[in-house]
Design a protein around this motif. Structure first.
Motif, PDB file in Angstrom:
ATOM      1  N   GLY A 174       0.812  -1.214   0.000  1.00  0.00           N
ATOM      2  CA  GLY A 174       0.000   0.000   0.000  1.00  0.00           C
ATOM      3  C   GLY A 174       0.842   1.259   0.000  1.00  0.00           C
ATOM      4  N   GLU A 175       1.971   1.225   0.709  1.00  0.00           N
ATOM      5  CA  GLU A 175       2.855   2.393   0.764  1.00  0.00           C
ATOM      6  C   GLU A 175       3.434   2.686  -0.612  1.00  0.00           C
ATOM      7  N   PHE A 176       3.897   1.643  -1.296  1.00  0.00           N
ATOM      8  CA  PHE A 176       4.494   1.840  -2.615  1.00  0.00           C
ATOM      9  C   PHE A 176       3.454   2.266  -3.652  1.00  0.00           C
ATOM     10  N   ARG A 177       2.216   1.868  -3.440  1.00  0.00           N
ATOM     11  CA  ARG A 177       1.169   2.233  -4.399  1.00  0.00           C
ATOM     12  C   ARG A 177       0.591   3.623  -4.143  1.00  0.00           C
ATOM     13  N   TRP A 178       0.415   3.987  -2.854  1.00  0.00           N
ATOM     14  CA  TRP A 178      -0.366   5.173  -2.546  1.00  0.00           C
ATOM     15  C   TRP A 178       0.410   6.312  -1.890  1.00  0.00           C
ATOM     16  N   ILE A 179       1.576   6.039  -1.337  1.00  0.00           N
ATOM     17  CA  ILE A 179       2.302   7.097  -0.614  1.00  0.00           C
ATOM     18  C   ILE A 179       3.553   7.550  -1.355  1.00  0.00           C
ATOM     19  N   TYR A 180       4.455   6.599  -1.622  1.00  0.00           N
ATOM     20  CA  TYR A 180       5.741   6.980  -2.204  1.00  0.00           C
ATOM     21  C   TYR A 180       5.652   7.673  -3.564  1.00  0.00           C
ATOM     22  N   PRO A 181       4.673   7.344  -4.422  1.00  0.00           N
ATOM     23  CA  PRO A 181       4.594   8.052  -5.703  1.00  0.00           C
ATOM     24  C   PRO A 181       4.371   9.557  -5.571  1.00  0.00           C
ATOM     25  N   HIS A 182       3.900  10.007  -4.392  1.00  0.00           N
ATOM     26  CA  HIS A 182       3.569  11.421  -4.217  1.00  0.00           C
ATOM     27  C   HIS A 182       4.565  12.167  -3.328  1.00  0.00           C
ATOM     28  N   GLN A 183       5.584  11.463  -2.816  1.00  0.00           N
ATOM     29  CA  GLN A 183       6.483  12.115  -1.864  1.00  0.00           C
ATOM     30  C   GLN A 183       7.314  13.215  -2.508  1.00  0.00           C
ATOM     31  N   GLU A 184       7.581  13.092  -3.800  1.00  0.00           N
ATOM     32  CA  GLU A 184       8.412  14.094  -4.465  1.00  0.00           C
ATOM     33  C   GLU A 184       7.680  15.419  -4.672  1.00  0.00           C
ATOM     34  N   THR A 185       6.370  15.426  -4.450  1.00  0.00           N
ATOM     35  CA  THR A 185       5.619  16.686  -4.565  1.00  0.00           C
ATOM     36  C   THR A 185       5.612  17.461  -3.264  1.00  0.00           C
ATOM     37  N   ALA A 186       6.222  16.892  -2.208  1.00  0.00           N
ATOM     38  CA  ALA A 186       6.179  17.517  -0.888  1.00  0.00           C
ATOM     39  C   ALA A 186       6.989  18.814  -0.861  1.00  0.00           C
ATOM     40  N   ASN A 187       6.480  19.788  -0.126  1.00  0.00           N
ATOM     41  CA  ASN A 187       7.192  21.050   0.102  1.00  0.00           C
ATOM     42  C   ASN A 187       8.175  20.953   1.262  1.00  0.00           C
ATOM     43  N   PHE A 188       7.957  19.954   2.143  1.00  0.00           N
ATOM     44  CA  PHE A 188       8.799  19.812   3.320  1.00  0.00           C
ATOM     45  C   PHE A 188       8.905  18.341   3.667  1.00  0.00           C
ATOM     46  N   ILE A 189      10.129  17.875   3.942  1.00  0.00           N
ATOM     47  CA  ILE A 189      10.368  16.502   4.380  1.00  0.00           C
ATOM     48  C   ILE A 189      10.726  16.544   5.861  1.00  0.00           C
ATOM     49  N   TYR A 190       9.934  15.867   6.676  1.00  0.00           N
ATOM     50  CA  TYR A 190      10.170  15.851   8.122  1.00  0.00           C
ATOM     51  C   TYR A 190      10.761  14.500   8.512  1.00  0.00           C
ATOM     52  N   ASN A 191      11.960  14.522   9.067  1.00  0.00           N
ATOM     53  CA  ASN A 191      12.626  13.297   9.502  1.00  0.00           C
ATOM     54  C   ASN A 191      12.216  12.991  10.938  1.00  0.00           C
ATOM     55  N   SER A 192      11.419  11.931  11.118  1.00  0.00           N
ATOM     56  CA  SER A 192      10.884  11.604  12.446  1.00  0.00           C
ATOM     57  C   SER A 192      11.750  10.610  13.213  1.00  0.00           C
ATOM     58  N   GLU A 193      12.963  10.362  12.727  1.00  0.00           N
ATOM     59  CA  GLU A 193      13.872   9.444  13.416  1.00  0.00           C
ATOM     60  C   GLU A 193      14.383  10.045  14.716  1.00  0.00           C
ATOM     61  N   LEU A 194      14.483   9.204  15.729  1.00  0.00           N
ATOM     62  CA  LEU A 194      15.107   9.576  16.999  1.00  0.00           C
ATOM     63  C   LEU A 194      16.242   8.592  17.263  1.00  0.00           C
ATOM     64  N   THR A 195      17.453   9.065  17.256  1.00  0.00           N
ATOM     65  CA  THR A 195      18.614   8.177  17.314  1.00  0.00           C
ATOM     66  C   THR A 195      18.603   7.282  18.548  1.00  0.00           C
ATOM     67  N   TYR A 196      18.014   7.742  19.647  1.00  0.00           N
ATOM     68  CA  TYR A 196      18.012   6.965  20.877  1.00  0.00           C
ATOM     69  C   TYR A 196      16.860   5.967  20.977  1.00  0.00           C
ATOM     70  N   GLU A 197      15.947   5.957  20.021  1.00  0.00           N
ATOM     71  CA  GLU A 197      14.696   5.221  20.223  1.00  0.00           C
ATOM     72  C   GLU A 197      14.875   3.712  20.361  1.00  0.00           C
ATOM     73  N   LEU A 198      15.898   3.148  19.727  1.00  0.00           N
ATOM     74  CA  LEU A 198      16.105   1.702  19.862  1.00  0.00           C
ATOM     75  C   LEU A 198      16.511   1.311  21.275  1.00  0.00           C
ATOM     76  N   LEU A 199      17.041   2.270  22.028  1.00  0.00           N
ATOM     77  CA  LEU A 199      17.376   2.021  23.431  1.00  0.00           C
ATOM     78  C   LEU A 199      16.113   1.919  24.288  1.00  0.00           C
ATOM     79  N   VAL A 200      15.019   2.421  23.754  1.00  0.00           N
ATOM     80  CA  VAL A 200      13.728   2.351  24.438  1.00  0.00           C
ATOM     81  C   VAL A 200      12.877   1.218  23.871  1.00  0.00           C
TER      82      VAL A 200
END
Length: 290
Positions: A207-233
Protein backbone atom coordinates in the motif's frame (compact mmCIF):
# COMPACT_ATOMS: atom_id res chain seq x y z
CA UNK A 1 18.03 12.13 24.12
CA UNK A 2 17.70 15.90 24.46
CA UNK A 3 19.67 16.48 21.25
CA UNK A 4 17.37 14.12 19.32
CA UNK A 5 14.20 15.78 20.60
CA UNK A 6 15.72 19.23 19.95
CA UNK A 7 16.24 18.16 16.33
CA UNK A 8 12.50 17.49 16.08
CA UNK A 9 11.70 20.81 17.75
CA UNK A 10 13.96 22.67 15.32
CA UNK A 11 12.36 20.98 12.32
CA UNK A 12 8.91 21.97 13.58
CA UNK A 13 10.06 25.54 14.14
CA UNK A 14 11.50 25.75 10.61
CA UNK A 15 8.32 24.26 9.18
CA UNK A 16 6.10 26.64 11.16
CA UNK A 17 8.14 29.61 9.92
CA UNK A 18 7.81 28.49 6.29
CA UNK A 19 4.05 28.17 6.59
CA UNK A 20 3.70 31.47 8.49
CA UNK A 21 5.69 33.32 5.82
CA UNK A 22 3.29 32.12 3.13
CA UNK A 23 0.06 31.82 5.10
CA UNK A 24 -1.81 34.29 2.86
CA UNK A 25 -1.45 31.80 0.00
CA UNK A 26 -1.64 28.51 1.91
CA UNK A 27 -5.21 27.20 2.26
CA UNK A 28 -4.55 23.52 2.84
CA UNK A 29 -1.74 21.70 4.66
CA UNK A 30 -1.45 17.98 3.86
CA UNK A 31 0.56 15.43 5.87
CA UNK A 32 1.35 11.91 4.67
CA UNK A 33 3.94 9.25 5.34
CA UNK A 34 4.35 5.49 5.63
CA UNK A 35 3.13 3.41 8.54
CA UNK A 36 4.57 4.19 12.00
CA UNK A 37 6.20 7.45 10.95
CA UNK A 38 4.62 9.32 13.85
CA UNK A 39 2.00 11.18 11.80
CA UNK A 40 -0.54 11.56 14.63
CA UNK A 41 1.90 13.16 17.06
CA UNK A 42 3.53 15.25 14.35
CA UNK A 43 0.23 16.64 13.05
CA UNK A 44 -0.89 17.63 16.54
CA UNK A 45 2.46 19.21 17.33
CA UNK A 46 2.35 21.10 14.03
CA UNK A 47 -1.07 22.45 14.99
CA UNK A 48 0.34 23.67 18.32
CA UNK A 49 3.33 25.23 16.54
CA UNK A 50 1.02 27.12 14.21
CA UNK A 51 -1.24 28.24 17.06
CA UNK A 52 1.83 29.72 18.74
CA UNK A 53 2.36 31.77 15.59
CA UNK A 54 -1.23 33.05 15.59
CA UNK A 55 -2.43 30.58 12.93
CA UNK A 56 -5.47 28.43 13.79
CA UNK A 57 -5.64 25.44 11.44
CA UNK A 58 -8.85 23.45 11.06
CA UNK A 59 -8.13 19.72 11.35
CA UNK A 60 -10.25 17.57 9.04
CA UNK A 61 -10.36 13.79 9.46
CA UNK A 62 -10.18 12.00 6.12
CA UNK A 63 -11.62 8.90 7.82
CA UNK A 64 -15.02 10.59 7.82
CA UNK A 65 -15.07 10.38 4.02
CA UNK A 66 -14.86 6.60 3.77
CA UNK A 67 -17.54 4.94 1.69
CA UNK A 68 -19.42 1.96 3.12
CA UNK A 69 -17.39 -1.24 2.71
CA UNK A 70 -19.89 -2.49 0.14
CA UNK A 71 -18.90 0.41 -2.13
CA UNK A 72 -15.12 0.09 -1.66
CA UNK A 73 -12.95 -1.30 -4.48
CA UNK A 74 -12.04 -4.98 -4.19
CA UNK A 75 -8.51 -6.31 -3.78
CA UNK A 76 -7.10 -9.34 -5.61
CA UNK A 77 -8.82 -11.65 -3.12
CA UNK A 78 -12.21 -10.01 -3.60
CA UNK A 79 -12.17 -8.26 -0.21
CA UNK A 80 -12.82 -4.52 0.32
CA UNK A 81 -9.58 -2.62 -0.32
CA UNK A 82 -9.77 0.12 2.31
CA UNK A 83 -6.33 1.48 1.35
CA UNK A 84 -7.49 2.28 -2.19
CA UNK A 85 -8.04 5.98 -2.86
CA UNK A 86 -11.51 5.16 -4.21
CA UNK A 87 -12.45 3.73 -0.80
CA UNK A 88 -12.89 7.41 0.02
CA UNK A 89 -15.61 9.59 -1.46
CA UNK A 90 -13.11 11.50 -3.57
CA UNK A 91 -15.68 13.75 -5.24
CA UNK A 92 -17.28 14.89 -1.98
CA UNK A 93 -13.96 15.40 -0.21
CA UNK A 94 -12.69 17.46 -3.11
CA UNK A 95 -15.80 19.61 -3.24
CA UNK A 96 -15.99 20.10 0.54
CA UNK A 97 -12.34 21.21 0.74
CA UNK A 98 -12.80 23.60 -2.18
CA UNK A 99 -16.00 25.04 -0.65
CA UNK A 100 -14.26 25.60 2.69
CA UNK A 101 -11.38 27.39 0.98
CA UNK A 102 -13.88 29.64 -0.81
CA UNK A 103 -15.47 30.57 2.52
CA UNK A 104 -18.64 28.53 2.11
CA UNK A 105 -20.38 26.65 4.93
CA UNK A 106 -19.99 22.88 4.65
CA UNK A 107 -22.02 20.17 6.41
CA UNK A 108 -19.25 17.81 7.44
CA UNK A 109 -19.84 14.06 7.34
CA UNK A 110 -19.06 11.81 10.29
CA UNK A 111 -18.34 8.16 9.64
CA UNK A 112 -20.28 6.05 12.11
CA UNK A 113 -18.24 2.86 12.42
CA UNK A 114 -21.07 1.06 14.23
CA UNK A 115 -23.45 1.75 11.33
CA UNK A 116 -20.68 1.35 8.75
CA UNK A 117 -21.64 4.53 6.92
CA UNK A 118 -21.48 8.32 7.04
CA UNK A 119 -23.99 10.43 8.89
CA UNK A 120 -24.54 14.16 8.69
CA UNK A 121 -22.33 16.21 10.99
CA UNK A 122 -22.14 19.90 11.92
CA UNK A 123 -21.99 22.78 9.50
CA UNK A 124 -18.60 24.51 9.59
CA UNK A 125 -16.97 27.53 7.97
CA UNK A 126 -13.26 28.17 7.63
CA UNK A 127 -12.10 31.28 9.46
CA UNK A 128 -10.20 33.87 7.49
CA UNK A 129 -6.48 33.13 7.66
CA UNK A 130 -7.05 29.57 8.90
CA UNK A 131 -5.72 26.74 6.72
CA UNK A 132 -7.21 23.26 6.55
CA UNK A 133 -4.96 20.56 8.05
CA UNK A 134 -5.39 16.98 6.80
CA UNK A 135 -3.38 13.82 7.52
CA UNK A 136 -3.68 10.41 5.95
CA UNK A 137 -2.35 7.87 3.50
CA UNK A 138 -3.74 9.81 0.51
CA UNK A 139 -3.20 13.35 1.81
CA UNK A 140 -0.57 14.20 -0.84
CA UNK A 141 -2.60 12.73 -3.69
CA UNK A 142 -3.83 15.64 -5.82
CA UNK A 143 -6.81 13.56 -6.90
CA UNK A 144 -8.38 14.40 -3.54
CA UNK A 145 -7.72 18.13 -3.78
CA UNK A 146 -7.53 18.94 -7.49
CA UNK A 147 -10.14 21.72 -7.10
CA UNK A 148 -7.62 23.63 -4.95
CA UNK A 149 -4.78 25.31 -6.90
CA UNK A 150 -1.34 23.85 -6.22
CA UNK A 151 0.06 27.15 -4.93
CA UNK A 152 -2.56 27.07 -2.16
CA UNK A 153 -1.42 23.63 -0.91
CA UNK A 154 1.52 22.92 1.38
CA UNK A 155 2.51 19.26 1.41
CA UNK A 156 4.53 17.54 4.12
CA UNK A 157 6.06 14.07 3.88
CA UNK A 158 7.05 12.48 7.20
CA UNK A 159 9.20 9.40 7.71
CA UNK A 160 12.17 8.29 9.82
CA UNK A 161 15.25 8.74 7.67
CA UNK A 162 18.22 6.83 9.01
CA UNK A 163 20.17 3.62 8.71
CA UNK A 164 21.87 2.14 11.75
CA UNK A 165 24.97 0.00 11.22
CA UNK A 166 26.49 -2.18 13.93
CA UNK A 167 29.18 -3.14 11.41
CA UNK A 168 29.57 -3.51 7.64
CA UNK A 169 27.32 -6.57 7.59
CA UNK A 170 24.52 -5.68 10.02
CA UNK A 171 22.40 -2.73 8.94
CA UNK A 172 18.96 -1.87 10.25
CA UNK A 173 16.95 -0.08 7.61
CA UNK A 174 14.32 2.59 8.24
CA UNK A 175 11.74 -0.01 7.15
CA UNK A 176 12.83 -2.29 10.00
CA UNK A 177 12.73 0.66 12.39
CA UNK A 178 9.13 1.38 11.41
CA UNK A 179 8.31 -2.32 11.72
CA UNK A 180 9.63 -2.38 15.30
CA UNK A 181 7.65 0.77 16.11
CA UNK A 182 4.51 -0.83 14.70
CA UNK A 183 5.04 -4.09 16.58
CA UNK A 184 5.34 -2.21 19.85
CA UNK A 185 2.28 -0.04 19.13
CA UNK A 186 0.13 -2.97 17.96
CA UNK A 187 0.99 -4.90 21.10
CA UNK A 188 0.40 -1.89 23.35
CA UNK A 189 -2.91 -0.67 21.99
CA UNK A 190 -4.42 -3.69 20.24
CA UNK A 191 -2.83 -6.63 22.08
CA UNK A 192 -1.71 -7.86 18.67
CA UNK A 193 1.04 -10.51 18.65
CA UNK A 194 4.15 -9.65 16.62
CA UNK A 195 3.43 -12.54 14.26
CA UNK A 196 0.14 -10.90 13.30
CA UNK A 197 1.90 -7.58 12.69
CA UNK A 198 4.40 -9.44 10.49
CA UNK A 199 1.51 -11.11 8.64
CA UNK A 200 0.13 -7.68 7.71
CA UNK A 201 3.46 -5.99 6.98
CA UNK A 202 3.81 -7.09 3.34
CA UNK A 203 0.32 -5.74 2.60
CA UNK A 204 1.14 -2.49 4.41
CA UNK A 205 4.31 -2.13 2.34
CA UNK A 206 2.45 -2.75 -0.93
CA UNK A 207 0.00 0.00 0.00
CA UNK A 208 2.86 2.39 0.76
CA UNK A 209 4.49 1.84 -2.62
CA UNK A 210 1.17 2.23 -4.40
CA UNK A 211 -0.37 5.17 -2.55
CA UNK A 212 2.30 7.10 -0.61
CA UNK A 213 5.74 6.98 -2.20
CA UNK A 214 4.59 8.05 -5.70
CA UNK A 215 3.57 11.42 -4.22
CA UNK A 216 6.48 12.11 -1.86
CA UNK A 217 8.41 14.09 -4.47
CA UNK A 218 5.62 16.69 -4.57
CA UNK A 219 6.18 17.52 -0.89
CA UNK A 220 7.19 21.05 0.10
CA UNK A 221 8.80 19.81 3.32
CA UNK A 222 10.37 16.50 4.38
CA UNK A 223 10.17 15.85 8.12
CA UNK A 224 12.63 13.30 9.50
CA UNK A 225 10.88 11.60 12.45
CA UNK A 226 13.87 9.44 13.42
CA UNK A 227 15.11 9.58 17.00
CA UNK A 228 18.61 8.18 17.31
CA UNK A 229 18.01 6.97 20.88
CA UNK A 230 14.70 5.22 20.22
CA UNK A 231 16.11 1.70 19.86
CA UNK A 232 17.38 2.02 23.43
CA UNK A 233 13.73 2.35 24.44
CA UNK A 234 11.93 0.16 21.91
CA UNK A 235 14.10 -2.89 22.64
CA UNK A 236 12.58 -3.25 26.12
CA UNK A 237 9.07 -3.39 24.64
CA UNK A 238 9.81 -5.44 21.50
CA UNK A 239 12.28 -8.10 22.69
CA UNK A 240 9.98 -10.07 25.06
CA UNK A 241 7.44 -10.58 22.28
CA UNK A 242 9.96 -11.29 19.51
CA UNK A 243 11.61 -13.92 21.71
CA UNK A 244 8.28 -15.75 21.97
CA UNK A 245 8.09 -16.43 18.22
CA UNK A 246 8.57 -20.22 17.89
CA UNK A 247 11.26 -21.66 15.63
CA UNK A 248 8.68 -23.38 13.44
CA UNK A 249 6.83 -20.10 12.74
CA UNK A 250 7.17 -18.68 9.23
CA UNK A 251 8.26 -15.34 10.72
CA UNK A 252 10.97 -16.79 12.96
CA UNK A 253 13.87 -15.75 10.71
CA UNK A 254 12.69 -12.13 10.65
CA UNK A 255 11.98 -12.12 14.37
CA UNK A 256 15.37 -13.67 15.18
CA UNK A 257 17.16 -11.11 13.00
CA UNK A 258 15.47 -8.26 14.86
CA UNK A 259 16.22 -9.90 18.23
CA UNK A 260 19.93 -10.15 17.44
CA UNK A 261 20.01 -6.51 16.39
CA UNK A 262 18.06 -5.14 19.35
CA UNK A 263 20.30 -6.98 21.82
CA UNK A 264 23.13 -4.64 20.86
CA UNK A 265 21.32 -1.75 22.52
CA UNK A 266 21.22 -1.10 26.25
CA UNK A 267 17.92 -0.11 27.84
CA UNK A 268 17.32 3.42 29.07
CA UNK A 269 14.61 4.73 31.37
CA UNK A 270 11.53 5.50 29.25
CA UNK A 271 10.23 7.90 31.91
CA UNK A 272 12.89 10.38 30.76
CA UNK A 273 11.16 10.79 27.38
CA UNK A 274 9.53 14.23 26.89
CA UNK A 275 5.73 14.18 27.10
CA UNK A 276 5.27 15.39 23.50
CA UNK A 277 7.75 12.96 21.92
CA UNK A 278 6.79 11.01 18.81
CA UNK A 279 8.15 7.91 20.56
CA UNK A 280 5.26 7.90 23.05
CA UNK A 281 2.88 7.29 20.14
CA UNK A 282 4.28 3.75 20.08
CA UNK A 283 5.15 2.85 23.67
CA UNK A 284 2.19 4.64 25.29
CA UNK A 285 1.64 7.79 27.26
CA UNK A 286 1.22 10.23 24.40
CA UNK A 287 -1.23 13.09 25.02
CA UNK A 288 -2.15 12.91 21.32
CA UNK A 289 -3.17 9.25 21.15
CA UNK A 290 -6.88 8.53 20.85
Amino acid sequence: MNLCETKHNNQLSDLGNQIAQNIEDIKLIAVAGPSSSGKTTFTNRLRIELLAKGIEPMMISMDNYYKPKTEAPKDSDGNPDLEHVEALDVKKFNQDMADLVMGKAVSMPIFDFKLGKRVLGPSITLKKGSPILIEGIHALNDKLTDLIPNHQKFKIFISPNTQVHIDDHNPLSLTDLRLIRRMVRDQKYRNTPVTQTLDMWSSVRRGEFRWIYPHQETANFIYNSELTYELLVLNKFALPHLLQVPKDDKHYITANRLVKFLKYFKEIDSTLIPSNSILLEFIGGSPFHD
